[in-house]
Write a protein that holds these residues in place. Structure first.
Motif, PDB file in Angstrom:
ATOM      1  N   ASN A 151       0.852  -1.180   0.000  1.00  2.41           N
ATOM      2  CA  ASN A 151       0.000   0.000   0.000  1.00  2.41           C
ATOM      3  C   ASN A 151       0.892   1.235   0.000  1.00  2.41           C
ATOM      4  OD1 ASN A 151      -3.070  -0.595   0.514  1.00  2.41           O
ATOM      5  ND2 ASN A 151      -1.957  -2.028   1.826  1.00  2.41           N
ATOM      6  N   LEU A 152       0.275   2.384  -0.257  1.00  3.18           N
ATOM      7  CA  LEU A 152       0.998   3.620   0.013  1.00  3.18           C
ATOM      8  C   LEU A 152       1.429   3.618   1.472  1.00  3.18           C
ATOM      9  CD1 LEU A 152      -1.127   6.323  -1.864  1.00  3.18           C
ATOM     10  CD2 LEU A 152       1.266   5.738  -2.331  1.00  3.18           C
ATOM     11  N   MET A 153       2.566   4.155   1.732  1.00  2.00           N
ATOM     12  CA  MET A 153       3.150   4.130   3.076  1.00  2.00           C
ATOM     13  C   MET A 153       2.227   4.790   4.096  1.00  2.00           C
ATOM     14  SD  MET A 153       6.672   5.954   4.262  1.00  2.00           S
ATOM     15  CE  MET A 153       7.233   5.903   5.964  1.00  2.00           C
ATOM     16  N   VAL A 154       2.024   4.107   5.200  1.00  2.33           N
ATOM     17  CA  VAL A 154       1.307   4.671   6.345  1.00  2.33           C
ATOM     18  C   VAL A 154       2.321   4.881   7.461  1.00  2.33           C
ATOM     19  CG1 VAL A 154      -0.463   4.291   8.083  1.00  2.33           C
ATOM     20  CG2 VAL A 154      -0.868   3.595   5.714  1.00  2.33           C
ATOM     21  N   VAL A 155       2.457   6.125   7.912  1.00  2.00           N
ATOM     22  CA  VAL A 155       3.415   6.429   8.969  1.00  2.00           C
ATOM     23  C   VAL A 155       2.740   6.182  10.309  1.00  2.00           C
ATOM     24  CG1 VAL A 155       4.952   8.155   9.960  1.00  2.00           C
ATOM     25  CG2 VAL A 155       4.486   8.168   7.497  1.00  2.00           C
ATOM     26  N   ASN A 156       3.304   5.269  11.095  1.00  2.00           N
ATOM     27  CA  ASN A 156       2.722   4.888  12.373  1.00  2.00           C
ATOM     28  C   ASN A 156       3.502   5.397  13.575  1.00  2.00           C
ATOM     29  OD1 ASN A 156       2.170   2.103  10.508  1.00  2.00           O
ATOM     30  ND2 ASN A 156       0.409   3.011  11.529  1.00  2.00           N
ATOM     31  N   SER A 157       4.649   6.025  13.343  1.00  2.00           N
ATOM     32  CA  SER A 157       5.464   6.453  14.477  1.00  2.00           C
ATOM     33  C   SER A 157       6.525   7.430  14.005  1.00  2.00           C
ATOM     34  CB  SER A 157       6.147   5.239  15.133  1.00  2.00           C
ATOM     35  OG  SER A 157       7.063   4.638  14.226  1.00  2.00           O
ATOM     36  N   GLU A 158       7.110   8.130  14.952  1.00  2.00           N
ATOM     37  CA  GLU A 158       8.235   9.015  14.653  1.00  2.00           C
ATOM     38  C   GLU A 158       9.396   8.206  14.071  1.00  2.00           C
ATOM     39  OE1 GLU A 158      10.492  12.390  14.268  1.00  2.00           O
ATOM     40  OE2 GLU A 158       8.384  12.290  14.881  1.00  2.00           O
ATOM     41  N   PHE A 159       9.560   6.999  14.575  1.00  2.00           N
ATOM     42  CA  PHE A 159      10.611   6.111  14.085  1.00  2.00           C
ATOM     43  C   PHE A 159      10.409   5.801  12.608  1.00  2.00           C
ATOM     44  CE2 PHE A 159      12.621   1.687  14.375  1.00  2.00           C
ATOM     45  CZ  PHE A 159      13.905   2.185  14.301  1.00  2.00           C
ATOM     46  N   GLU A 160       9.156   5.576  12.210  1.00  2.00           N
ATOM     47  CA  GLU A 160       8.875   5.266  10.811  1.00  2.00           C
ATOM     48  C   GLU A 160       8.991   6.504   9.931  1.00  2.00           C
ATOM     49  OE1 GLU A 160       5.781   2.448   8.316  1.00  2.00           O
ATOM     50  OE2 GLU A 160       5.166   3.272  10.239  1.00  2.00           O
ATOM     51  N   ALA A 161       8.712   7.686  10.476  1.00  2.00           N
ATOM     52  CA  ALA A 161       8.867   8.922   9.710  1.00  2.00           C
ATOM     53  C   ALA A 161      10.309   9.121   9.264  1.00  2.00           C
ATOM     54  CB  ALA A 161       8.393  10.122  10.530  1.00  2.00           C
ATOM     55  N   GLU A 162      11.235   8.474   9.959  1.00  2.00           N
ATOM     56  CA  GLU A 162      12.649   8.566   9.597  1.00  2.00           C
ATOM     57  C   GLU A 162      12.908   7.975   8.212  1.00  2.00           C
ATOM     58  OE1 GLU A 162      16.562   9.695  10.030  1.00  2.00           O
ATOM     59  OE2 GLU A 162      14.800  10.214  11.234  1.00  2.00           O
ATOM     60  N   VAL A 163      12.051   7.053   7.766  1.00  2.00           N
ATOM     61  CA  VAL A 163      12.189   6.502   6.415  1.00  2.00           C
ATOM     62  C   VAL A 163      12.113   7.621   5.385  1.00  2.00           C
ATOM     63  CG1 VAL A 163      11.103   5.015   4.681  1.00  2.00           C
ATOM     64  CG2 VAL A 163      11.261   4.252   7.057  1.00  2.00           C
ATOM     65  N   ILE A 164      11.115   8.505   5.524  1.00  2.00           N
ATOM     66  CA  ILE A 164      10.957   9.611   4.583  1.00  2.00           C
ATOM     67  C   ILE A 164      12.148  10.554   4.668  1.00  2.00           C
ATOM     68  CG2 ILE A 164       9.521  11.606   3.999  1.00  2.00           C
ATOM     69  CD1 ILE A 164       7.130  10.004   5.065  1.00  2.00           C
TER      70      ILE A 164
END
Length: 236
Positions: A139-152
């Motif tokens: 799916n399009l990326m769903v950001v679930n945490s600040e940690f995952e926002a680091e991917v972007i």
């Protein structure tokens, strides 16, 4: 003599039906134990685990074990639903688990969160981007945490011109109800675990979500063509 013979016959029948001389057998000739668990971990990622354990007597043969699990989920209006369809076949004394699905080439593993791919060409509308990600199995990326926002942020740190000038579609929108933003799984952003907006956002006249620079959230016209980030479900 007849009385003694009667007693002997009675003892014989008693032993035959369950006395000390009776053969002890397990009434169960075989056993199949099937379990499925679906949970979200601390980063919001969905994990589906399926296990099949089967035991059969030697006389029933050993022709193999089969396990097929199809797990889907979605949202209809204000109701989120999940559907689990399973097919199991087993005639062998073995234990097996559902193995991880292979994922398409080019997805990058970010430890602790999952597998992602940034598509910069061709640009797509939000709806087309979501369909494209689903064709990958995600799916399009769903950001679930600040940690995952680091991917972007890591994608931005690579100085990709297309991303720097346009941002990238990710998996949220308010197309069901203006101003009410939900992910592609039907959860509100706060429930999904990440709702950090860029300055002056959201713009409620624009209905599809994208991320810009420091992993912050913005909205734009759904028909606009942008790069996009797909997240492969391993599972989420």
């Amino acid at each position: 003599m007849r009385f003694i013979e009667y007693i002997r016959l009675l003892l014989f029948v008693t032993n035959l039906l369950g006395g000390e001389g009776a053969e002890q057998c397990d009434e169960t000739a075989g056993e199949v134990h099937f379990t499925v668990n679906s949970v979200r971990n601390v980063t919001g990622h969905r994990t589906v685990t399926a296990n099949l354990l089967s035991r059969y007597s030697r006389g029933q043969g050993q022709n193999g074990t089969g396990l097929d699990v199809h797990h889907t989920w979605g949202r209809c209006a204000d109701t989120q639903y999940e559907r689990l369809a399973t097919i199991t076949t087993s005639t062998s004394s073995t234990s097996t688990s559902l193995s991880a699905r292979p994922f398409p080439a080019g997805y990058e593993h970010f430890p602790g969160v999952g597998y992602y791919k940034l598509y910069t060409a061709p640009f797509k509308s939000w709806g087309d981007a979501q369909q494209f990600c689903q064709s990958d199995g995600g799916n399009l990326m769903v950001v679930n945490s600040e940690f995952e926002a680091e991917v972007i942020r890591k994608f931005y740190s690579r100085k990709i011109p297309a991303l720097e000038s346009a941002g990238s579609w990710i998996g949220f929108h308010d197309q069901f109800k203006p101003g009410y933003y939900v992910t592609v799984f039907g959860e509100t952003l706060s429930k999904a675990g990440y709702d950090k907006w860029d300055s002056g956002q959201p713009d409620n006249s624009k209905h599809c979500g994208y991320s810009y620079r420091q992993g912050l959230l913005r909205t734009w016209k759904c028909e606009a063509h942008l790069p996009f980030v797909c997240e492969f479900l391993t599972d989420k």
